[in-house]
Design an enzyme around this catalytic site. Structure first.
Site, PDB file in Angstrom:
ATOM      1  N   LYS A   1       6.924  -0.037  14.520  1.00  0.00           N
ATOM      2  CA  LYS A   1       5.854  -0.908  14.001  1.00  0.00           C
ATOM      3  C   LYS A   1       6.540  -1.950  13.147  1.00  0.00           C
ATOM      4  O   LYS A   1       7.033  -1.645  12.065  1.00  0.00           O
ATOM      5  CB  LYS A   1       4.871  -0.064  13.179  1.00  0.00           C
ATOM      6  CG  LYS A   1       3.706  -0.874  12.646  1.00  0.00           C
ATOM      7  CD  LYS A   1       2.681  -0.014  11.921  1.00  0.00           C
ATOM      8  CE  LYS A   1       2.973   0.122  10.459  1.00  0.00           C
ATOM      9  NZ  LYS A   1       1.802   0.464   9.622  1.00  0.00           N
TER      10      LYS A   1
ATOM     11  N   GLU B   1      -3.206   5.584  12.242  1.00  0.00           N
ATOM     12  CA  GLU B   1      -2.331   5.950  11.118  1.00  0.00           C
ATOM     13  C   GLU B   1      -3.164   6.116   9.849  1.00  0.00           C
ATOM     14  O   GLU B   1      -4.097   5.338   9.599  1.00  0.00           O
ATOM     15  CB  GLU B   1      -1.308   4.816  10.958  1.00  0.00           C
ATOM     16  CG  GLU B   1      -0.318   4.996   9.819  1.00  0.00           C
ATOM     17  CD  GLU B   1       0.610   3.763   9.725  1.00  0.00           C
ATOM     18  OE1 GLU B   1       0.929   3.151  10.760  1.00  0.00           O
ATOM     19  OE2 GLU B   1       0.983   3.414   8.589  1.00  0.00           O
TER      20      GLU B   1
ATOM     21  N   GLU C   1      -4.789  -2.449   9.156  1.00  0.00           N
ATOM     22  CA  GLU C   1      -4.096  -3.037  10.314  1.00  0.00           C
ATOM     23  C   GLU C   1      -4.782  -2.650  11.618  1.00  0.00           C
ATOM     24  O   GLU C   1      -5.069  -1.469  11.840  1.00  0.00           O
ATOM     25  CB  GLU C   1      -2.638  -2.522  10.373  1.00  0.00           C
ATOM     26  CG  GLU C   1      -1.813  -2.904   9.172  1.00  0.00           C
ATOM     27  CD  GLU C   1      -0.493  -2.137   9.069  1.00  0.00           C
ATOM     28  OE1 GLU C   1       0.027  -1.665  10.105  1.00  0.00           O
ATOM     29  OE2 GLU C   1       0.002  -1.987   7.942  1.00  0.00           O
TER      30      GLU C   1
ATOM     31  N   HIS D   1      -3.263  -5.834   2.178  1.00  0.00           N
ATOM     32  CA  HIS D   1      -2.382  -6.890   2.699  1.00  0.00           C
ATOM     33  C   HIS D   1      -3.036  -8.264   2.740  1.00  0.00           C
ATOM     34  O   HIS D   1      -2.372  -9.252   3.019  1.00  0.00           O
ATOM     35  CB  HIS D   1      -1.882  -6.536   4.104  1.00  0.00           C
ATOM     36  CG  HIS D   1      -0.954  -5.357   4.102  1.00  0.00           C
ATOM     37  ND1 HIS D   1      -0.485  -4.770   5.242  1.00  0.00           N
ATOM     38  CD2 HIS D   1      -0.398  -4.658   3.081  1.00  0.00           C
ATOM     39  CE1 HIS D   1       0.313  -3.753   4.934  1.00  0.00           C
ATOM     40  NE2 HIS D   1       0.370  -3.668   3.626  1.00  0.00           N
TER      41      HIS D   1
ATOM     42  N   GLU E   1       1.754  -9.661   6.606  1.00  0.00           N
ATOM     43  CA  GLU E   1       2.675  -9.399   7.722  1.00  0.00           C
ATOM     44  C   GLU E   1       2.515 -10.404   8.856  1.00  0.00           C
ATOM     45  O   GLU E   1       3.061 -10.209   9.943  1.00  0.00           O
ATOM     46  CB  GLU E   1       2.449  -7.982   8.258  1.00  0.00           C
ATOM     47  CG  GLU E   1       2.799  -6.913   7.242  1.00  0.00           C
ATOM     48  CD  GLU E   1       2.509  -5.504   7.742  1.00  0.00           C
ATOM     49  OE1 GLU E   1       2.052  -5.351   8.898  1.00  0.00           O
ATOM     50  OE2 GLU E   1       2.736  -4.561   6.971  1.00  0.00           O
TER      51      GLU E   1
ATOM     52  N   HIS F   1       8.522  -1.107   9.516  1.00  0.00           N
ATOM     53  CA  HIS F   1       8.779  -2.109   8.467  1.00  0.00           C
ATOM     54  C   HIS F   1       7.896  -1.818   7.250  1.00  0.00           C
ATOM     55  O   HIS F   1       7.096  -0.886   7.268  1.00  0.00           O
ATOM     56  CB  HIS F   1       8.478  -3.510   9.018  1.00  0.00           C
ATOM     57  CG  HIS F   1       7.023  -3.752   9.346  1.00  0.00           C
ATOM     58  ND1 HIS F   1       6.520  -4.999   9.635  1.00  0.00           N
ATOM     59  CD2 HIS F   1       5.955  -2.901   9.438  1.00  0.00           C
ATOM     60  CE1 HIS F   1       5.227  -4.922   9.869  1.00  0.00           C
ATOM     61  NE2 HIS F   1       4.866  -3.664   9.765  1.00  0.00           N
TER      62      HIS F   1
ATOM     63  N   ASP G   1       1.562   8.400   7.355  1.00  0.00           N
ATOM     64  CA  ASP G   1       2.473   7.483   6.646  1.00  0.00           C
ATOM     65  C   ASP G   1       2.491   7.905   5.174  1.00  0.00           C
ATOM     66  O   ASP G   1       3.400   8.634   4.737  1.00  0.00           O
ATOM     67  CB  ASP G   1       1.980   6.040   6.835  1.00  0.00           C
ATOM     68  CG  ASP G   1       2.675   5.027   5.936  1.00  0.00           C
ATOM     69  OD1 ASP G   1       3.714   5.364   5.352  1.00  0.00           O
ATOM     70  OD2 ASP G   1       2.189   3.879   5.808  1.00  0.00           O
TER      71      ASP G   1
ATOM     72  N   SER H   1       0.872  -1.178   0.000  1.00  0.00           N
ATOM     73  CA  SER H   1       0.000   0.000   0.000  1.00  0.00           C
ATOM     74  C   SER H   1       0.909   1.228   0.000  1.00  0.00           C
ATOM     75  O   SER H   1       0.974   1.987   0.953  1.00  0.00           O
ATOM     76  CB  SER H   1      -0.923  -0.016   1.221  1.00  0.00           C
ATOM     77  OG  SER H   1      -0.210   0.157   2.418  1.00  0.00           O
TER      78      SER H   1
ATOM     79  N   ASP I   1      -3.947   1.103  11.476  1.00  0.00           N
ATOM     80  CA  ASP I   1      -3.487   1.765  10.253  1.00  0.00           C
ATOM     81  C   ASP I   1      -4.629   1.631   9.258  1.00  0.00           C
ATOM     82  O   ASP I   1      -4.903   0.531   8.756  1.00  0.00           O
ATOM     83  CB  ASP I   1      -2.215   1.111   9.693  1.00  0.00           C
ATOM     84  CG  ASP I   1      -1.755   1.812   8.403  1.00  0.00           C
ATOM     85  OD1 ASP I   1      -2.427   2.787   7.976  1.00  0.00           O
ATOM     86  OD2 ASP I   1      -0.737   1.381   7.821  1.00  0.00           O
TER      87      ASP I   1
ATOM     88  N   LYS J   1       9.768   5.264   7.316  1.00  0.00           N
ATOM     89  CA  LYS J   1      10.152   4.080   6.536  1.00  0.00           C
ATOM     90  C   LYS J   1      11.339   4.479   5.667  1.00  0.00           C
ATOM     91  O   LYS J   1      11.162   5.218   4.681  1.00  0.00           O
ATOM     92  CB  LYS J   1       8.999   3.651   5.628  1.00  0.00           C
ATOM     93  CG  LYS J   1       7.772   3.084   6.342  1.00  0.00           C
ATOM     94  CD  LYS J   1       6.623   2.940   5.346  1.00  0.00           C
ATOM     95  CE  LYS J   1       5.479   2.098   5.871  1.00  0.00           C
ATOM     96  NZ  LYS J   1       4.281   2.219   5.003  1.00  0.00           N
TER      97      LYS J   1
HETATM   98  C1  LIG Z   1       3.592  -1.240   6.494  1.00  0.00           C
HETATM   99  C2  LIG Z   1       2.658  -0.720   5.699  1.00  0.00           C
HETATM  100  O1  LIG Z   1       2.295  -1.314   4.533  1.00  0.00           O
HETATM  101  P1  LIG Z   1       3.101  -1.225   3.162  1.00  0.00           P
HETATM  102  O2  LIG Z   1       4.495  -1.625   3.449  1.00  0.00           O
HETATM  103  O3  LIG Z   1       2.357  -2.183   2.273  1.00  0.00           O
HETATM  104  O4  LIG Z   1       3.000   0.205   2.706  1.00  0.00           O
HETATM  105  C3  LIG Z   1       1.938   0.519   6.043  1.00  0.00           C
HETATM  106  O5  LIG Z   1       1.074   0.973   5.287  1.00  0.00           O
HETATM  107  O6  LIG Z   1       2.211   1.110   7.078  1.00  0.00           O
HETATM  108 MG   LIG Z   2       0.654   2.698   6.767  1.00  0.00          MG
END
Ligand SMILES: C=C(OP(=O)(O)O)C(=O)O
Ligand SMILES: [Mg+2]
Length: 399
Positions: A377, A274, A155, A146, A196, A354, A301, A42, A232, A326
Protein backbone atom coordinates in the site's frame (compact mmCIF):
# COMPACT_ATOMS: atom_id res chain seq x y z
CA UNK A 1 31.38 -8.72 5.00
CA UNK A 2 32.41 -5.18 5.67
CA UNK A 3 32.29 -3.04 8.80
CA UNK A 4 30.18 0.08 9.11
CA UNK A 5 32.66 2.96 9.40
CA UNK A 6 30.37 5.97 9.44
CA UNK A 7 26.76 6.83 10.31
CA UNK A 8 25.62 10.38 9.57
CA UNK A 9 22.21 11.68 10.62
CA UNK A 10 20.46 14.83 9.40
CA UNK A 11 17.04 16.47 9.23
CA UNK A 12 15.32 16.53 5.82
CA UNK A 13 11.75 17.38 4.76
CA UNK A 14 8.91 14.89 4.49
CA UNK A 15 5.94 15.20 2.13
CA UNK A 16 3.92 17.23 4.65
CA UNK A 17 6.80 19.70 4.91
CA UNK A 18 7.75 18.46 8.38
CA UNK A 19 11.32 17.60 9.36
CA UNK A 20 12.24 13.92 9.49
CA UNK A 21 15.42 11.88 10.06
CA UNK A 22 17.71 10.81 7.20
CA UNK A 23 20.65 8.45 7.75
CA UNK A 24 23.76 7.80 5.64
CA UNK A 25 25.72 4.61 6.32
CA UNK A 26 29.21 4.06 4.87
CA UNK A 27 31.29 0.87 5.08
CA UNK A 28 34.99 0.05 5.19
CA UNK A 29 34.96 -1.11 1.57
CA UNK A 30 33.17 2.03 0.35
CA UNK A 31 29.60 0.70 0.44
CA UNK A 32 26.97 3.39 0.91
CA UNK A 33 23.29 3.52 1.89
CA UNK A 34 20.91 6.42 2.54
CA UNK A 35 17.36 6.22 3.92
CA UNK A 36 14.78 8.46 5.59
CA UNK A 37 12.04 7.83 8.15
CA UNK A 38 8.38 8.31 7.21
CA UNK A 39 5.79 9.60 9.68
CA UNK A 40 2.15 8.72 10.43
CA UNK A 41 -0.84 10.97 11.21
CA UNK A 42 -3.34 8.30 12.29
CA UNK A 43 -0.75 6.56 14.43
CA UNK A 44 -1.56 3.49 16.51
CA UNK A 45 -1.50 3.82 20.30
CA UNK A 46 1.02 0.97 20.56
CA UNK A 47 3.53 2.12 17.91
CA UNK A 48 7.22 2.60 18.66
CA UNK A 49 7.92 6.20 19.64
CA UNK A 50 8.75 8.86 17.08
CA UNK A 51 10.78 11.63 18.80
CA UNK A 52 11.13 15.19 17.50
CA UNK A 53 13.82 14.71 14.80
CA UNK A 54 16.47 16.91 16.49
CA UNK A 55 16.10 14.93 19.72
CA UNK A 56 16.08 11.58 17.90
CA UNK A 57 19.26 12.54 16.04
CA UNK A 58 21.08 13.82 19.15
CA UNK A 59 20.19 10.71 21.16
CA UNK A 60 21.07 8.30 18.34
CA UNK A 61 24.43 10.06 17.88
CA UNK A 62 25.16 9.59 21.59
CA UNK A 63 23.82 6.07 22.10
CA UNK A 64 23.61 4.20 18.79
CA UNK A 65 26.34 5.49 16.48
CA UNK A 66 29.22 4.38 18.78
CA UNK A 67 27.75 0.85 18.84
CA UNK A 68 27.69 0.73 15.03
CA UNK A 69 30.82 2.46 13.73
CA UNK A 70 33.70 -0.02 13.62
CA UNK A 71 31.54 -2.57 15.49
CA UNK A 72 28.92 -4.07 13.18
CA UNK A 73 28.98 -5.52 9.64
CA UNK A 74 26.67 -3.72 7.21
CA UNK A 75 25.52 -6.95 5.54
CA UNK A 76 24.50 -8.50 8.86
CA UNK A 77 21.11 -6.85 9.23
CA UNK A 78 20.10 -8.74 12.37
CA UNK A 79 23.27 -7.51 14.14
CA UNK A 80 22.69 -3.93 12.98
CA UNK A 81 19.14 -4.01 14.32
CA UNK A 82 20.17 -5.79 17.54
CA UNK A 83 22.74 -3.00 18.10
CA UNK A 84 19.97 -0.41 17.67
CA UNK A 85 17.80 -2.20 20.23
CA UNK A 86 20.73 -2.53 22.67
CA UNK A 87 21.63 1.15 22.25
CA UNK A 88 18.04 2.19 22.93
CA UNK A 89 17.41 -0.17 25.85
CA UNK A 90 13.61 0.24 25.88
CA UNK A 91 10.94 -1.88 24.19
CA UNK A 92 9.58 1.00 22.08
CA UNK A 93 12.61 3.02 20.94
CA UNK A 94 11.66 5.89 23.23
CA UNK A 95 15.37 6.74 23.83
CA UNK A 96 16.76 7.07 20.31
CA UNK A 97 13.41 7.40 18.53
CA UNK A 98 11.92 4.91 16.08
CA UNK A 99 12.56 7.56 13.42
CA UNK A 100 16.34 7.42 13.98
CA UNK A 101 16.23 3.64 14.35
CA UNK A 102 14.34 2.95 11.14
CA UNK A 103 16.40 5.42 9.09
CA UNK A 104 19.65 3.76 10.26
CA UNK A 105 18.25 0.23 9.84
CA UNK A 106 17.16 0.91 6.24
CA UNK A 107 20.35 2.83 5.34
CA UNK A 108 22.48 -0.04 6.67
CA UNK A 109 20.50 -2.52 4.55
CA UNK A 110 21.14 -0.40 1.47
CA UNK A 111 24.86 -0.19 2.33
CA UNK A 112 24.86 -3.99 2.71
CA UNK A 113 23.26 -4.38 -0.73
CA UNK A 114 25.74 -1.89 -2.21
CA UNK A 115 28.67 -3.90 -0.87
CA UNK A 116 27.26 -7.06 -2.45
CA UNK A 117 26.47 -5.27 -5.69
CA UNK A 118 22.96 -6.74 -5.42
CA UNK A 119 19.57 -5.03 -5.54
CA UNK A 120 18.17 -4.34 -2.06
CA UNK A 121 15.27 -6.80 -2.45
CA UNK A 122 17.76 -9.58 -3.16
CA UNK A 123 19.98 -8.65 -0.22
CA UNK A 124 16.88 -8.73 2.02
CA UNK A 125 15.22 -11.81 0.55
CA UNK A 126 17.98 -13.91 -0.96
CA UNK A 127 18.88 -14.96 -4.43
CA UNK A 128 15.59 -16.73 -5.22
CA UNK A 129 13.52 -13.61 -4.52
CA UNK A 130 12.25 -11.19 -7.15
CA UNK A 131 9.91 -13.62 -8.90
CA UNK A 132 6.74 -12.63 -6.96
CA UNK A 133 5.32 -9.12 -6.93
CA UNK A 134 2.93 -7.44 -4.54
CA UNK A 135 -0.45 -6.16 -5.73
CA UNK A 136 -0.43 -2.39 -5.12
CA UNK A 137 -3.42 -1.08 -3.14
CA UNK A 138 -3.82 2.55 -4.25
CA UNK A 139 -5.46 5.24 -2.13
CA UNK A 140 -7.85 7.07 -4.47
CA UNK A 141 -10.36 8.78 -2.12
CA UNK A 142 -9.88 9.59 1.52
CA UNK A 143 -10.53 11.69 4.57
CA UNK A 144 -10.32 10.94 8.28
CA UNK A 145 -7.06 12.20 9.76
CA UNK A 146 -5.59 12.68 6.27
CA UNK A 147 -7.94 15.43 5.04
CA UNK A 148 -10.43 17.90 6.54
CA UNK A 149 -14.07 18.07 5.40
CA UNK A 150 -13.94 14.78 3.50
CA UNK A 151 -15.07 11.18 4.07
CA UNK A 152 -15.23 9.57 7.52
CA UNK A 153 -13.44 6.53 6.13
CA UNK A 154 -9.72 7.33 5.90
CA UNK A 155 -8.93 5.52 2.63
CA UNK A 156 -10.78 4.01 -0.33
CA UNK A 157 -8.18 1.82 -2.07
CA UNK A 158 -8.19 0.66 -5.67
CA UNK A 159 -7.21 -3.05 -5.73
CA UNK A 160 -6.26 -4.34 -9.20
CA UNK A 161 -6.36 -7.98 -8.11
CA UNK A 162 -6.57 -9.34 -11.67
CA UNK A 163 -3.66 -7.35 -13.11
CA UNK A 164 -1.21 -9.53 -15.07
CA UNK A 165 1.81 -7.58 -13.79
CA UNK A 166 2.75 -5.02 -11.17
CA UNK A 167 3.35 -2.48 -13.94
CA UNK A 168 -0.20 -2.92 -15.30
CA UNK A 169 -1.53 -2.67 -11.75
CA UNK A 170 0.33 0.58 -11.02
CA UNK A 171 -0.98 2.23 -14.21
CA UNK A 172 -4.51 0.94 -13.57
CA UNK A 173 -4.56 2.54 -10.10
CA UNK A 174 -3.48 5.87 -11.58
CA UNK A 175 -6.28 5.58 -14.16
CA UNK A 176 -8.83 4.88 -11.41
CA UNK A 177 -7.54 7.98 -9.58
CA UNK A 178 -8.01 10.10 -12.74
CA UNK A 179 -11.44 8.58 -13.46
CA UNK A 180 -12.63 9.54 -9.99
CA UNK A 181 -11.74 13.16 -10.62
CA UNK A 182 -13.81 13.06 -13.85
CA UNK A 183 -16.78 11.48 -12.07
CA UNK A 184 -16.61 14.05 -9.26
CA UNK A 185 -16.39 16.87 -11.81
CA UNK A 186 -19.44 15.48 -13.67
CA UNK A 187 -21.31 15.62 -10.36
CA UNK A 188 -20.10 19.15 -9.60
CA UNK A 189 -18.10 18.06 -6.54
CA UNK A 190 -14.93 20.10 -5.84
CA UNK A 191 -11.74 18.01 -5.88
CA UNK A 192 -9.20 18.65 -3.14
CA UNK A 193 -6.38 16.26 -2.26
CA UNK A 194 -5.43 14.67 1.06
CA UNK A 195 -2.00 13.93 2.55
CA UNK A 196 -1.31 10.95 0.29
CA UNK A 197 -2.51 12.47 -2.99
CA UNK A 198 -5.94 10.77 -2.86
CA UNK A 199 -9.00 12.88 -3.69
CA UNK A 200 -10.59 14.34 -0.57
CA UNK A 201 -14.07 15.38 -1.71
CA UNK A 202 -16.67 16.85 0.67
CA UNK A 203 -19.04 13.89 0.25
CA UNK A 204 -20.40 11.23 2.59
CA UNK A 205 -19.01 7.70 2.72
CA UNK A 206 -22.10 6.33 0.90
CA UNK A 207 -21.41 8.57 -2.13
CA UNK A 208 -17.68 7.71 -2.01
CA UNK A 209 -18.56 3.99 -2.22
CA UNK A 210 -20.64 4.68 -5.36
CA UNK A 211 -17.98 6.84 -7.03
CA UNK A 212 -15.12 4.43 -6.35
CA UNK A 213 -17.22 1.44 -7.50
CA UNK A 214 -18.09 3.26 -10.73
CA UNK A 215 -14.47 4.26 -11.41
CA UNK A 216 -13.00 0.81 -10.69
CA UNK A 217 -15.71 -0.83 -12.87
CA UNK A 218 -15.02 1.51 -15.79
CA UNK A 219 -11.23 1.05 -15.68
CA UNK A 220 -11.63 -2.69 -15.12
CA UNK A 221 -13.75 -2.89 -18.32
CA UNK A 222 -11.26 -0.79 -20.28
CA UNK A 223 -8.23 -2.75 -19.06
CA UNK A 224 -9.85 -6.19 -19.25
CA UNK A 225 -8.85 -7.39 -15.78
CA UNK A 226 -10.48 -7.34 -12.37
CA UNK A 227 -10.14 -4.19 -10.28
CA UNK A 228 -11.85 -4.37 -6.90
CA UNK A 229 -11.54 -1.89 -4.11
CA UNK A 230 -11.00 -1.86 -0.37
CA UNK A 231 -10.90 0.41 2.64
CA UNK A 232 -8.72 1.60 5.47
CA UNK A 233 -11.34 2.61 8.02
CA UNK A 234 -8.73 3.66 10.64
CA UNK A 235 -11.55 2.97 13.10
CA UNK A 236 -9.48 3.63 16.23
CA UNK A 237 -9.63 7.30 15.23
CA UNK A 238 -13.47 7.12 15.20
CA UNK A 239 -13.89 5.16 18.43
CA UNK A 240 -14.65 7.28 21.50
CA UNK A 241 -14.48 4.39 23.98
CA UNK A 242 -18.17 3.49 23.54
CA UNK A 243 -19.11 3.88 19.91
CA UNK A 244 -17.83 4.73 16.44
CA UNK A 245 -18.44 8.41 15.75
CA UNK A 246 -19.45 9.33 12.19
CA UNK A 247 -19.90 12.88 10.89
CA UNK A 248 -23.21 13.35 9.07
CA UNK A 249 -24.64 9.95 9.95
CA UNK A 250 -25.58 8.15 13.17
CA UNK A 251 -22.83 6.74 15.37
CA UNK A 252 -22.43 2.96 15.49
CA UNK A 253 -22.03 0.55 18.40
CA UNK A 254 -19.38 -2.17 18.00
CA UNK A 255 -22.04 -4.63 16.83
CA UNK A 256 -23.46 -2.09 14.39
CA UNK A 257 -19.95 -1.37 13.09
CA UNK A 258 -19.38 -5.11 12.45
CA UNK A 259 -22.77 -5.40 10.70
CA UNK A 260 -22.00 -2.29 8.60
CA UNK A 261 -18.65 -3.70 7.44
CA UNK A 262 -20.26 -7.07 6.60
CA UNK A 263 -22.93 -5.23 4.57
CA UNK A 264 -20.32 -3.18 2.66
CA UNK A 265 -18.14 -6.25 1.98
CA UNK A 266 -21.18 -8.01 0.51
CA UNK A 267 -22.63 -5.04 -1.39
CA UNK A 268 -19.35 -3.91 -2.97
CA UNK A 269 -17.46 -7.19 -2.99
CA UNK A 270 -14.63 -5.45 -1.13
CA UNK A 271 -11.22 -7.08 -1.55
CA UNK A 272 -9.73 -5.55 1.58
CA UNK A 273 -10.77 -3.89 4.86
CA UNK A 274 -8.08 -2.44 7.15
CA UNK A 275 -8.69 -1.43 10.76
CA UNK A 276 -12.48 -1.76 10.68
CA UNK A 277 -12.59 -1.77 14.49
CA UNK A 278 -10.78 -0.25 17.46
CA UNK A 279 -7.06 -0.98 17.88
CA UNK A 280 -7.60 -2.85 21.17
CA UNK A 281 -10.65 -4.89 20.22
CA UNK A 282 -9.10 -8.22 19.13
CA UNK A 283 -12.43 -9.98 19.86
CA UNK A 284 -14.55 -7.76 17.60
CA UNK A 285 -11.95 -8.20 14.84
CA UNK A 286 -12.29 -11.97 15.36
CA UNK A 287 -16.08 -11.86 15.02
CA UNK A 288 -15.80 -9.88 11.78
CA UNK A 289 -13.10 -12.22 10.41
CA UNK A 290 -15.28 -15.20 11.28
CA UNK A 291 -18.17 -13.66 9.31
CA UNK A 292 -16.39 -12.42 6.15
CA UNK A 293 -12.78 -13.65 6.34
CA UNK A 294 -13.46 -16.12 3.53
CA UNK A 295 -14.60 -13.28 1.20
CA UNK A 296 -12.13 -10.49 1.93
CA UNK A 297 -8.91 -9.55 3.70
CA UNK A 298 -9.42 -8.16 7.20
CA UNK A 299 -6.17 -6.34 7.94
CA UNK A 300 -4.76 -5.12 11.26
CA UNK A 301 -2.70 -1.93 11.18
CA UNK A 302 -3.15 -0.01 14.45
CA UNK A 303 -4.25 -3.38 15.91
CA UNK A 304 -0.82 -4.99 15.42
CA UNK A 305 1.58 -2.05 14.86
CA UNK A 306 3.91 -4.56 13.09
CA UNK A 307 4.59 -6.13 16.51
CA UNK A 308 5.01 -9.92 16.65
CA UNK A 309 3.56 -10.18 20.17
CA UNK A 310 0.37 -8.38 19.18
CA UNK A 311 0.24 -10.40 15.94
CA UNK A 312 0.55 -13.64 17.95
CA UNK A 313 -2.45 -12.55 20.04
CA UNK A 314 -4.39 -11.92 16.82
CA UNK A 315 -3.39 -15.33 15.47
CA UNK A 316 -4.47 -17.04 18.71
CA UNK A 317 -7.86 -15.30 18.65
CA UNK A 318 -8.43 -15.44 14.86
CA UNK A 319 -8.64 -11.65 14.73
CA UNK A 320 -7.66 -11.17 11.08
CA UNK A 321 -6.28 -12.81 7.97
CA UNK A 322 -3.94 -9.94 7.10
CA UNK A 323 -1.40 -7.59 8.73
CA UNK A 324 -0.13 -4.17 7.67
CA UNK A 325 3.67 -3.89 7.82
CA UNK A 326 5.13 -0.45 8.52
CA UNK A 327 8.84 -0.60 9.44
CA UNK A 328 8.71 2.70 11.35
CA UNK A 329 5.90 1.40 13.58
CA UNK A 330 8.31 -1.09 15.09
CA UNK A 331 11.68 0.56 14.37
CA UNK A 332 13.79 -1.91 12.35
CA UNK A 333 13.71 -4.04 9.20
CA UNK A 334 14.43 -7.17 11.26
CA UNK A 335 11.28 -6.62 13.34
CA UNK A 336 9.25 -5.94 10.19
CA UNK A 337 10.51 -9.11 8.45
CA UNK A 338 9.85 -11.17 11.61
CA UNK A 339 6.22 -9.96 11.55
CA UNK A 340 5.84 -10.83 7.84
CA UNK A 341 7.30 -14.31 8.44
CA UNK A 342 5.22 -15.03 11.55
CA UNK A 343 2.19 -13.99 9.52
CA UNK A 344 3.00 -16.13 6.51
CA UNK A 345 3.60 -19.22 8.71
CA UNK A 346 0.05 -18.70 10.01
CA UNK A 347 -1.82 -17.87 6.80
CA UNK A 348 -1.79 -14.11 7.47
CA UNK A 349 -1.23 -12.04 4.29
CA UNK A 350 1.16 -9.09 4.60
CA UNK A 351 0.56 -5.63 3.18
CA UNK A 352 3.80 -3.62 3.26
CA UNK A 353 2.85 0.03 3.74
CA UNK A 354 3.95 3.64 3.44
CA UNK A 355 2.94 6.32 5.97
CA UNK A 356 0.88 9.42 5.27
CA UNK A 357 4.04 11.51 5.72
CA UNK A 358 6.64 10.09 3.32
CA UNK A 359 9.94 10.84 1.54
CA UNK A 360 11.44 9.72 -1.79
CA UNK A 361 12.81 6.63 -0.01
CA UNK A 362 12.01 3.38 -1.88
CA UNK A 363 12.96 0.79 0.75
CA UNK A 364 9.40 -0.52 1.19
CA UNK A 365 9.19 -1.48 -2.51
CA UNK A 366 12.26 -3.70 -2.01
CA UNK A 367 11.00 -5.03 1.31
CA UNK A 368 7.71 -6.11 -0.28
CA UNK A 369 9.49 -7.97 -3.11
CA UNK A 370 12.28 -9.32 -0.86
CA UNK A 371 9.84 -10.71 1.69
CA UNK A 372 7.40 -11.92 -1.02
CA UNK A 373 4.56 -9.91 0.53
CA UNK A 374 1.36 -10.36 -1.50
CA UNK A 375 0.33 -6.65 -1.24
CA UNK A 376 1.86 -3.19 -0.95
CA UNK A 377 0.00 0.00 0.00
CA UNK A 378 1.90 3.03 -1.20
CA UNK A 379 -0.53 5.48 -2.75
CA UNK A 380 -1.29 6.14 -6.38
CA UNK A 381 0.07 9.55 -7.38
CA UNK A 382 2.33 12.23 -5.75
CA UNK A 383 6.13 12.06 -6.04
CA UNK A 384 6.84 10.41 -2.69
CA UNK A 385 4.30 7.66 -3.63
CA UNK A 386 5.34 7.25 -7.28
CA UNK A 387 8.96 6.90 -6.07
CA UNK A 388 8.00 3.48 -4.65
CA UNK A 389 5.62 2.55 -7.48
CA UNK A 390 8.19 3.39 -10.16
CA UNK A 391 10.79 1.38 -8.23
CA UNK A 392 8.42 -1.64 -8.35
CA UNK A 393 8.15 -1.20 -12.12
CA UNK A 394 11.97 -1.15 -12.39
CA UNK A 395 12.34 -4.21 -10.16
CA UNK A 396 9.78 -6.09 -12.26
CA UNK A 397 11.72 -5.19 -15.39
CA UNK A 398 14.94 -6.14 -13.60
CA UNK A 399 16.28 -2.72 -14.60
C1 LIG B 1 -0.86 4.96 6.02
C2 LIG B 1 -1.68 5.16 7.05
O1 LIG B 1 -1.78 6.36 7.67
P1 LIG B 1 -0.76 6.94 8.74
O2 LIG B 1 0.59 6.86 8.14
O3 LIG B 1 -1.25 8.35 8.95
O4 LIG B 1 -0.89 6.07 9.96
C3 LIG B 1 -2.55 4.09 7.58
O5 LIG B 1 -3.30 4.31 8.54
O6 LIG B 1 -2.51 2.98 7.08
MG1 LIG C 1 -4.12 2.15 8.42
Amino acid sequence: MTLITNVTLRRVLDSRGNPTVEADVTTESGGFGRAAAPSGASTGEHEAIELPPSEAIANARDLAVPRLEGEVYAGDQRSVDAALHAADGTDNFSEIGANSAVAISMAAAKAGADVLGAPLYQHLGGTFRGDRFPTPLGNVVGGGEHAEEATNIQEFLSAPVGAPSVTEAVFANAEVHAEISSILEERGVPVNKGDEGAWAPPIGDDKAFEVVAEATDRISDERGFEISFGLDMAAAEMYDGEEYVYEGEPNRSTQEQIDYVVEMVEEYDLAYVEDPLDENDFEAFAELTERVGDQTLICGDDLYVTNVERLQEGIDLGSSNSILIKPNQIGTLTDAVDAIELGSRNGIESVVSHRSGETEDTTIAHLAVGAAAPYIKTGTVAGERTAKLNELIRIEENA
